[in-house]
Design a protein around this motif. Structure first.
Motif, mmCIF file in Angstrom:
data_model
loop_
_atom_site.group_PDB
_atom_site.id
_atom_site.type_symbol
_atom_site.label_atom_id
_atom_site.label_comp_id
_atom_site.label_asym_id
_atom_site.label_seq_id
_atom_site.Cartn_x
_atom_site.Cartn_y
_atom_site.Cartn_z
ATOM 1 N N GLU A 1 12.347 43.942 -5.117
ATOM 2 C CA GLU A 1 12.848 43.430 -6.401
ATOM 3 C C GLU A 1 11.847 42.457 -7.029
ATOM 4 O O GLU A 1 11.598 42.503 -8.235
ATOM 5 C CB GLU A 1 14.192 42.741 -6.203
ATOM 6 C CG GLU A 1 14.747 42.085 -7.449
ATOM 7 C CD GLU A 1 15.187 43.072 -8.521
ATOM 8 O OE1 GLU A 1 15.263 42.658 -9.698
ATOM 9 O OE2 GLU A 1 15.455 44.236 -8.200
ATOM 10 N N LEU A 2 11.279 41.569 -6.241
ATOM 11 C CA LEU A 2 10.302 40.611 -6.762
ATOM 12 C C LEU A 2 9.064 41.326 -7.306
ATOM 13 O O LEU A 2 8.571 40.983 -8.393
ATOM 14 C CB LEU A 2 9.901 39.610 -5.686
ATOM 15 C CG LEU A 2 10.960 38.592 -5.299
ATOM 16 C CD1 LEU A 2 10.520 37.804 -4.074
ATOM 17 C CD2 LEU A 2 11.266 37.666 -6.458
ATOM 18 N N LEU A 3 8.573 42.317 -6.577
ATOM 19 C CA LEU A 3 7.415 43.075 -7.061
ATOM 20 C C LEU A 3 7.753 43.846 -8.325
ATOM 21 O O LEU A 3 6.941 43.939 -9.244
ATOM 22 C CB LEU A 3 6.903 44.024 -5.982
ATOM 23 C CG LEU A 3 6.115 43.378 -4.854
ATOM 24 C CD1 LEU A 3 5.764 44.418 -3.796
ATOM 25 C CD2 LEU A 3 4.861 42.703 -5.371
ATOM 26 N N ASP A 4 8.958 44.399 -8.390
ATOM 27 C CA ASP A 4 9.394 45.121 -9.587
ATOM 28 C C ASP A 4 9.393 44.194 -10.792
ATOM 29 O O ASP A 4 8.875 44.540 -11.862
ATOM 30 C CB ASP A 4 10.778 45.717 -9.368
ATOM 31 C CG ASP A 4 11.187 46.651 -10.477
ATOM 32 O OD1 ASP A 4 10.402 47.565 -10.801
ATOM 33 O OD2 ASP A 4 12.288 46.466 -11.025
ATOM 34 N N ARG A 5 9.951 43.015 -10.633
ATOM 35 C CA ARG A 5 9.994 42.048 -11.742
ATOM 36 C C ARG A 5 8.595 41.585 -12.141
ATOM 37 O O ARG A 5 8.298 41.436 -13.322
ATOM 38 C CB ARG A 5 10.855 40.847 -11.365
ATOM 39 C CG ARG A 5 12.317 41.185 -11.307
ATOM 40 C CD ARG A 5 13.135 39.959 -10.997
ATOM 41 N NE ARG A 5 14.533 40.296 -10.863
ATOM 42 C CZ ARG A 5 15.511 39.428 -11.051
ATOM 43 N NH1 ARG A 5 15.239 38.185 -11.374
ATOM 44 N NH2 ARG A 5 16.759 39.802 -10.895
ATOM 45 N N LEU A 6 7.731 41.359 -11.151
ATOM 46 C CA LEU A 6 6.363 40.939 -11.437
ATOM 47 C C LEU A 6 5.626 42.013 -12.227
ATOM 48 O O LEU A 6 4.994 41.733 -13.246
ATOM 49 C CB LEU A 6 5.616 40.641 -10.135
ATOM 50 C CG LEU A 6 4.124 40.362 -10.286
ATOM 51 C CD1 LEU A 6 3.888 39.098 -11.100
ATOM 52 C CD2 LEU A 6 3.459 40.278 -8.925
#
Length: 62
Positions: free
Chosen positions: A12-17
Motif C-alpha cells: 500500500e505504501l509503495l502504491d501511494r508513493l
C-alpha cells in the motif's frame, strides 16, 4: 517483526508513493534493498521492479 507483518502495508505504501510521484510527472522509481533483505526484494519484484544496477560499498569499521 511487528503485528503488521504480511498485512499488505508495504504494498500500500509503495502504491501511494508511485501514484504521488506519477501525478507529479515522475514516471521512474529506483528502490534499494540490502543484500539478504529477501522480503523487501520480493515486495519490490511483485510491484514490477527488476534489478538494474549493482552497487558495491566499503564502510569503515565493517
Amino acid at each position: 517483526m511487528g503485528d503488521d507483518w504480511g498485512s499488505g502495508l508495504g504494498f500500500e505504501l509503495l502504491d501511494r508513493l508511485e501514484t504521488h510521484l506519477r501525478e507529479r510527472g515522475v514516471p521512474d522509481v529506483v528502490l534499494g534493498a540490502l543484500p539478504g533483505n529477501h522480503d523487501a526484494i520480493r515486495l519490490y519484484e511483485r510491484r514490477g521492479c527488476r534489478p538494474t544496477w549493482l552497487y558495491l560499498s566499503k564502510f569503515e569499521g565493517r
